[in-house]
Scaffold this motif. Sequence first.
Motif, PDB file in Angstrom:
ATOM      1  N   PRO A  69       0.820  -1.221   0.000  1.00 48.55           N
ATOM      2  CA  PRO A  69       0.000   0.000   0.000  1.00 48.55           C
ATOM      3  C   PRO A  69       0.852   1.269   0.000  1.00 48.55           C
ATOM      4  N   ILE A  70       0.282   2.317  -0.543  1.00 48.69           N
ATOM      5  CA  ILE A  70       0.955   3.613  -0.572  1.00 48.69           C
ATOM      6  C   ILE A  70       0.940   4.180   0.841  1.00 48.69           C
ATOM      7  N   ALA A  71       2.122   4.514   1.360  1.00 42.86           N
ATOM      8  CA  ALA A  71       2.223   5.004   2.732  1.00 42.86           C
ATOM      9  C   ALA A  71       2.440   6.508   2.802  1.00 42.86           C
ATOM     10  N   THR A 127      -5.931  10.842  -3.218  1.00 44.41           N
ATOM     11  CA  THR A 127      -6.161   9.838  -4.261  1.00 44.41           C
ATOM     12  C   THR A 127      -5.744   8.458  -3.772  1.00 44.41           C
ATOM     13  N   ALA A 128      -4.577   8.367  -3.138  1.00 49.44           N
ATOM     14  CA  ALA A 128      -4.103   7.084  -2.607  1.00 49.44           C
ATOM     15  C   ALA A 128      -5.068   6.563  -1.552  1.00 49.44           C
ATOM     16  N   ALA A 129      -5.570   7.430  -0.698  1.00 52.04           N
ATOM     17  CA  ALA A 129      -6.506   7.005   0.341  1.00 52.04           C
ATOM     18  C   ALA A 129      -7.797   6.471  -0.266  1.00 52.04           C
ATOM     19  N   ARG A 130      -8.306   7.155  -1.290  1.00 53.94           N
ATOM     20  CA  ARG A 130      -9.522   6.674  -1.955  1.00 53.94           C
ATOM     21  C   ARG A 130      -9.294   5.317  -2.601  1.00 53.94           C
ATOM     22  N   MET A 131      -8.153   5.150  -3.271  1.00 56.81           N
ATOM     23  CA  MET A 131      -7.854   3.894  -3.958  1.00 56.81           C
ATOM     24  C   MET A 131      -7.743   2.735  -2.982  1.00 56.81           C
ATOM     25  N   ARG A 176      -8.586   6.476   5.180  1.00 57.04           N
ATOM     26  CA  ARG A 176      -8.625   7.908   5.418  1.00 57.04           C
ATOM     27  C   ARG A 176      -7.218   8.463   5.407  1.00 57.04           C
ATOM     28  N   VAL A 177      -7.083   9.737   5.086  1.00 61.98           N
ATOM     29  CA  VAL A 177      -5.769  10.406   5.094  1.00 61.98           C
ATOM     30  C   VAL A 177      -5.433  10.779   6.512  1.00 61.98           C
TER      31      VAL A 177
END
Length: 61
Positions: free
Chosen positions: A40-42, A52-56, A60-61
């Motif tokens: 996952p994008i950290a 965008t990463a949080a939505r994907m 939550r951010v």
Amino acid sequence: MLLATPNVAVAAGGTGPGDTEAERAVSGLLEAVDQLRTHPIAGAESVDGAQTAARMQDHRV
């Protein structure tokens, strides 16, 4: 979620050269989704990137 894949057009029921290009595009997209699941994008360089990463990743951010 809508992801754009440039230069891919497939006619309904077609078996032309666009089919292999479309198959490669879909295969690449599926590989990218698998990579996001396992790694996952950290972090992100911008607020938009983080959102965008949080939505994907359904986080939550």
